[in-house]
Design an enzyme around this catalytic site. Structure first.
Site, PDB file in Angstrom:
ATOM      1  N   HIS A  96       0.814  -1.280   0.009  1.00 42.75           N
ATOM      2  CA  HIS A  96       0.173   0.138   0.178  1.00 42.75           C
ATOM      3  C   HIS A  96       0.799   1.091  -0.027  1.00 42.75           C
ATOM      4  O   HIS A  96       2.019   1.226   0.590  1.00 42.75           O
ATOM      5  CB  HIS A  96      -1.009  -0.046   1.151  1.00 42.75           C
ATOM      6  CG  HIS A  96      -2.110   1.126   0.985  1.00 42.75           C
ATOM      7  ND1 HIS A  96      -1.717   2.406   1.395  1.00 42.75           N
ATOM      8  CD2 HIS A  96      -3.203   1.071   0.510  1.00 42.75           C
ATOM      9  CE1 HIS A  96      -2.844   3.163   1.073  1.00 42.75           C
ATOM     10  NE2 HIS A  96      -3.654   2.276   0.788  1.00 42.75           N
ATOM     11  N   GLU A 168      -3.665   1.491  -7.654  1.00 44.15           N
ATOM     12  CA  GLU A 168      -3.926   2.160  -6.960  1.00 44.15           C
ATOM     13  C   GLU A 168      -3.015   3.568  -6.931  1.00 44.15           C
ATOM     14  O   GLU A 168      -1.593   3.750  -6.436  1.00 44.15           O
ATOM     15  CB  GLU A 168      -3.703   2.013  -5.372  1.00 44.15           C
ATOM     16  CG  GLU A 168      -4.507   1.009  -4.919  1.00 44.15           C
ATOM     17  CD  GLU A 168      -4.979   0.888  -3.572  1.00 44.15           C
ATOM     18  OE1 GLU A 168      -6.118   0.373  -3.143  1.00 44.15           O
ATOM     19  OE2 GLU A 168      -4.102   1.410  -2.695  1.00 44.15           O
ATOM     20  N   GLY A 174      -6.713   8.758  -0.446  1.00 41.10           N
ATOM     21  CA  GLY A 174      -6.815   9.948   0.420  1.00 41.10           C
ATOM     22  C   GLY A 174      -7.152  11.240  -0.343  1.00 41.10           C
ATOM     23  O   GLY A 174      -6.907  12.211   0.454  1.00 41.10           O
ATOM     24  N   SER A 214      -9.893   6.971  -3.600  1.00 40.47           N
ATOM     25  CA  SER A 214     -10.980   8.005  -3.413  1.00 40.47           C
ATOM     26  C   SER A 214     -12.104   7.586  -4.306  1.00 40.47           C
ATOM     27  O   SER A 214     -12.862   8.090  -4.897  1.00 40.47           O
ATOM     28  CB  SER A 214     -10.482   9.310  -4.138  1.00 40.47           C
ATOM     29  OG  SER A 214      -9.723  10.028  -3.536  1.00 40.47           O
TER      30      SER A 214
END
Ligand code: 13P
Length: 261
Positions: A96, A168, A174, A214
């Site tokens: 991540h 991602e 975020g 998001s």
């Protein structure tokens, strides 16, 4: 036909008591979906026992957000893959962007973790994503290919469909807005081509590539309208049971749509 996925990572949120409450709220909201899609929740470590118990009665798998590459030893503060399996985890999230950014993880380290995860029978959710600077320089596909190739370097082609790839974009996590659906779909296609070039057409046709960054109930549908996007991986918008149920419903509708085509 690839089975679509709705997943959420709770990051450092939702302790054990709240996890049990979340599961109790989610159960009736997703009951009608049955096993039409695959669903996963990635709680913080200390919420795993509560989550294991609370989610065991319906079709949501649990997983961890990180792990160590060794099975045991003098690694203060770390958790191993066999420990995660014992705790009831089916999945483990690796690479991540918050791990890369704040904890100095590299894709070579991720490769070692991924090897240990698959050796223990965990399904890795491997995050891949370009920075804002990579995007500006129009090298996103090269970066994704490089990350994927490094992390999966030790895996045989037949293993690839058992790994979940998560596109991602680091600039969309975020953030105020997700990647534009067309832009995301282009990256998913590029990544699938890179998997095909490296591991063969069969692996590429079967591997699931989900999108994270998001995602909201407002933009999920447009993302899932693209055939190369195999699911949604959600942070903030799924930290309530209602939010996750909304996302799961979007993915389930896309699954029905794709079956018709
Ligand atoms: P947000 O949905 O809050 O942007 O987080 C996404 C994410 O980190 C998925 O792994």
């Amino acid at each position: 036909m690839r089975r679509l996925i709705a997943g959420t990572g709770w990051k450092m949120n939702i302790g054990a008591t709240q996890a049990a409450r979340y599961a109790a709220q989610l159960a009736p909201l997703v009951a009608a979906l049955g096993d039409a899609i695959e669903m996963f929740v990635l709680p913080p470590f200390t919420s795993l026992p509560a989550a294991k118990q609370a989610f065991s009665s319906f079709a949501v798998g649990i997983g961890a957000q990180n792990m160590h590459w060794e099975a045991s030893g003098a690694w203060t503060g770390e958790i191993s893959a066999p420990m995660l399996v014992e705790a009831g985890c089916r999945y483990v999230e690796l690479a991540h962007s918050e791990r890369l950014e704040h904890f100095g993880e590299t894709y070579d380290l991720v490769r070692r973790k991924l090897n240990a995860a698959v050796a223990s029978g965990l399904t890795p959710i491997l995050c891949l994503g370009e920075t804002a600077e990579d995007k500006r320089r129009a090298v996103a596909d090269d970066i994704l290919n490089e990350q994927m190739s490094l992390a999966l370097r030790d895996q045989p082609p037949e293993r690839i469909p058992t790994v979940i790839l998560a596109y991602e974009p680091r600039w969309a996590i975020g953030a105020a807005a997700a990647a534009a659906p067309d832009y995301a779909a282009e990256r998913h296609r590029g990544l699938r081509k890179a998997v095909s070039d490296r591991f063969g057409a069969e692996a590429a046709a079967e591997v699931r590539i989900i999108y994270g960054g998001s995602v909201t109930p407002g933009n999920g549908e447009a993302l899932m309208a693209h055939a190369d996007i195999d699911g949604l991986f959600v942070g903030r918008a799924a930290w309530s049971a209602e939010g996750f149920a909304d996302i799961a419903a979007i993915v389930a509708r896309a699954a029905i749509q794709r079956k018709k085509q």
